[in-house]
Design an enzyme around this catalytic site. Structure first.
Site, PDB file in Angstrom:
ATOM      1  N   ASP A   1     -17.454   2.277   2.037  1.00  0.00           N
ATOM      2  CA  ASP A   1     -16.078   1.814   2.097  1.00  0.00           C
ATOM      3  C   ASP A   1     -15.208   2.957   2.612  1.00  0.00           C
ATOM      4  O   ASP A   1     -15.264   4.067   2.073  1.00  0.00           O
ATOM      5  CB  ASP A   1     -15.643   1.410   0.672  1.00  0.00           C
ATOM      6  CG  ASP A   1     -14.232   0.886   0.601  1.00  0.00           C
ATOM      7  OD1 ASP A   1     -13.545   0.835   1.644  1.00  0.00           O
ATOM      8  OD2 ASP A   1     -13.798   0.527  -0.509  1.00  0.00           O
TER       9      ASP A   1
ATOM     10  N   HIS B   1     -16.901  -2.483   0.957  1.00  0.00           N
ATOM     11  CA  HIS B   1     -15.531  -2.929   0.728  1.00  0.00           C
ATOM     12  C   HIS B   1     -15.441  -4.458   0.659  1.00  0.00           C
ATOM     13  O   HIS B   1     -16.058  -5.158   1.446  1.00  0.00           O
ATOM     14  CB  HIS B   1     -14.579  -2.421   1.811  1.00  0.00           C
ATOM     15  CG  HIS B   1     -13.144  -2.638   1.442  1.00  0.00           C
ATOM     16  ND1 HIS B   1     -12.462  -1.795   0.598  1.00  0.00           N
ATOM     17  CD2 HIS B   1     -12.288  -3.657   1.728  1.00  0.00           C
ATOM     18  CE1 HIS B   1     -11.239  -2.259   0.407  1.00  0.00           C
ATOM     19  NE2 HIS B   1     -11.109  -3.388   1.076  1.00  0.00           N
TER      20      HIS B   1
ATOM     21  N   SER C   1      -8.141  -3.572  -3.313  1.00  0.00           N
ATOM     22  CA  SER C   1      -7.784  -3.130  -1.962  1.00  0.00           C
ATOM     23  C   SER C   1      -6.266  -2.926  -1.828  1.00  0.00           C
ATOM     24  O   SER C   1      -5.706  -2.122  -2.566  1.00  0.00           O
ATOM     25  CB  SER C   1      -8.341  -4.148  -0.961  1.00  0.00           C
ATOM     26  OG  SER C   1      -8.320  -3.644   0.331  1.00  0.00           O
TER      27      SER C   1
END
Ligand SMILES: *[C@@H]1O[C@H](CO)[C@@H](O)[C@H](O)[C@H]1NC(C)=O
Ligand SMILES: *[C@@H]1O[C@H](CO)[C@@H](O)[C@H](O)[C@H]1NC(C)=O
Ligand SMILES: *[C@@H]1O[C@H](CO)[C@@H](O)[C@H](O)[C@H]1NC(C)=O
Length: 403
Positions: free
Chosen positions: A343, A373, A192
């Site tokens: 995501d 995600h 991320s």
């Protein structure tokens, strides 16, 4: 009286069920578990909104609770030695194997950057601690997990600068030697926002002719790679998806740059591009870099450009590595990119795969059709998902074969 009580009770049940229930796609495994997990995150988000509205606490201060709940004290055990160190003034955790080994044999190394939108998270969270231990035992790697400083207290470029300085320090031949690390086998990785920092630091180091030790591979797990177009098909398709709804990702981007709320407002409507960043939009053009299947039924339309001269420019490849020109991408090392269907950041990763391949970089792309995600964080009770273990195994396998 009793019937009123029953009625109130039923209403409460209905409300609770309504609150817990989020439409989660059919092909996601353990759907109810994800709904309940998401309910916790959403409740925290609402609490954060309320606290900010009442002037009690900043939004991100409340969200930090997630980090504290999962915080552990990383301790050495019979197999892994954990030490806290300072690399050029930046706090890091170093994980090394305790097993006896031949001194002459140097080890590989993974520099890891945790996720959390540049605002949350810590190297000391349980799932990151567990992942680092797995890399030590399964790859015989020395793992350096960087505790970079966070926004909104420390805006861009501080989190990146911390990462950059710690990595530069570690890559000095005498430091690598001290940790018995092979200078030809160092990886940078992260998930991320950590994937963003990993991609950026890899680009920066490969631009420096005097950087002797090079990064061998970069492994990016659902990375955030650009702040210019916050309405790609994946942002639109997954705007209400669990764990990272669009509003939260937009907030992370805006807090990374500034506490000025007007940026947040313009980012929410995707009207935050200045004349300067508009010149970079060609590098994030999903009608070109997103392969057909990912485009679904979405239609590309030109982004609106603000004429507001006071608008903060976001056209910095140290924040949005996807806008680096081909001449920079061309020099990058072998790359692994993991993306998840559900995501908002999916298209950032997919577009980087396309751009890197066009620039001649060898890229392995693993796309999880049933992934969401943050998946790789869910390896521990009570929020353990089977897909997180599969994802970790495949990621470690790639590192074993390529690092
Ligand atoms: C994106 O690509 C399309 C063609 O697919 C083109 O019409 C459009 O002008 C491009 N936009 C930018 C900002 O480069
Ligand atoms: C995109 O355009 C096509 C053809 O005009 C249309 O059928 C489709 O609904 C549009 N997609 C969206 C998401 O608006
Ligand atoms: C990319 O790397 C893989 C795995 O190491 C290798 O098998 C493949 O031949 C490489 N591809 C190119 C185009 O160099």
């Amino acid at each position: 009286m009793r019937s009123t009580g029953t009625f109130v009770f039923l209403c409460m049940c209905a409300l609770t069920a309504y609150y817990i229930y989020t439409p989660v796609p059919e092909n996601i495994e353990q759907r109810w578990k994800l709904m309940i997990t998401d309910c916790f995150f959403r409740s925290l988000g609402h609490l954060a909104d309320l606290s900010e509205l009442l002037g009690l606490a900043d939004y991100m201060d409340v969200m930090m609770l997630v980090t504290f709940l999962e915080r552990v004290v990383p301790v050495s055990d019979e197999r892994v030695k954990v030490t806290e160190a300072s690399f050029d003034g930046v706090e890091v955790l170093v994980y090394e194997s305790r097993l006896d080994r031949r001194k002459s044999e140097k080890r590989r190394s993974v520099i890891y950057l945790h996720g959390g939108g540049w605002c949350l998270g810590s190297a000391k969270m349980g799932p990151y601690d567990l992942l680092a231990r797995q890399m030590v035992t399964e790859l015989d790697a020395v793992v350096v997990s960087i505790e970079y400083r966070l926004a909104p207290l420390h805006h861009f470029p501080v989190p990146f600068d911390d990462v950059y300085h710690a990595v530069k320090y570690f890559l000095q031949p005498d430091v690598l030697d001290r940790y018995e690390v092979d200078p030809e086998r160092v990886a940078v990785s992260g998930d991320s926002a950590g994937g963003n920092l990993a991609a950026v630091v890899t680009q920066q180091l490969h631009l420096e002719p005097d950087q002797l030790v090079k990064i061998k591979v970069q492994a990016l797990i659902y990375p955030a790679l650009q702040a210019l177009d916050l309405n790609t098909p994946s942002y639109q398709q997954n705007r209400h998806m669990p764990i990272l709804p669009r509003t939260l990702m937009v907030r992370f981007w805006s807090e990374y740059f500034t506490s000025d709320k007007s940026i947040l407002t313009s980012m929410m409507t995707n009207k935050h591009n200045s004349a300067e960043s508009a010149a970079m939009l060609k590098f994030v053009n999903w009608s070109i870099f997103l392969p057909e299947p990912y485009r679904r039924t979405y239609n590309y339309s030109a982004l609106s450009i603000s004429t507001d001269k006071t608008l903060l420019s976001l056209a910095d490849p140290r924040a949005s590595p996807l806008i680096a020109p081909d001449a920079v991408l061309h020099h990058l090392p072998k790359t692994y990119i993991l993306t998840c269907e559900y995501d908002v950041l999916r298209d950032d990763g997919v577009m980087y795969v396309t751009r890197l391949r066009l620039a001649g970089v060898n890229v392995t792309h693993e796309h999880y059709e049933e992934g969401f995600h943050g998946t790789i964080m869910f390896t521990m009770w009570p929020t353990e998902f089977q897909i997180a273990h599969r994802m970790t195994d495949n990621y470690l396998l790639w590192l074993r074969e390529n690092l």
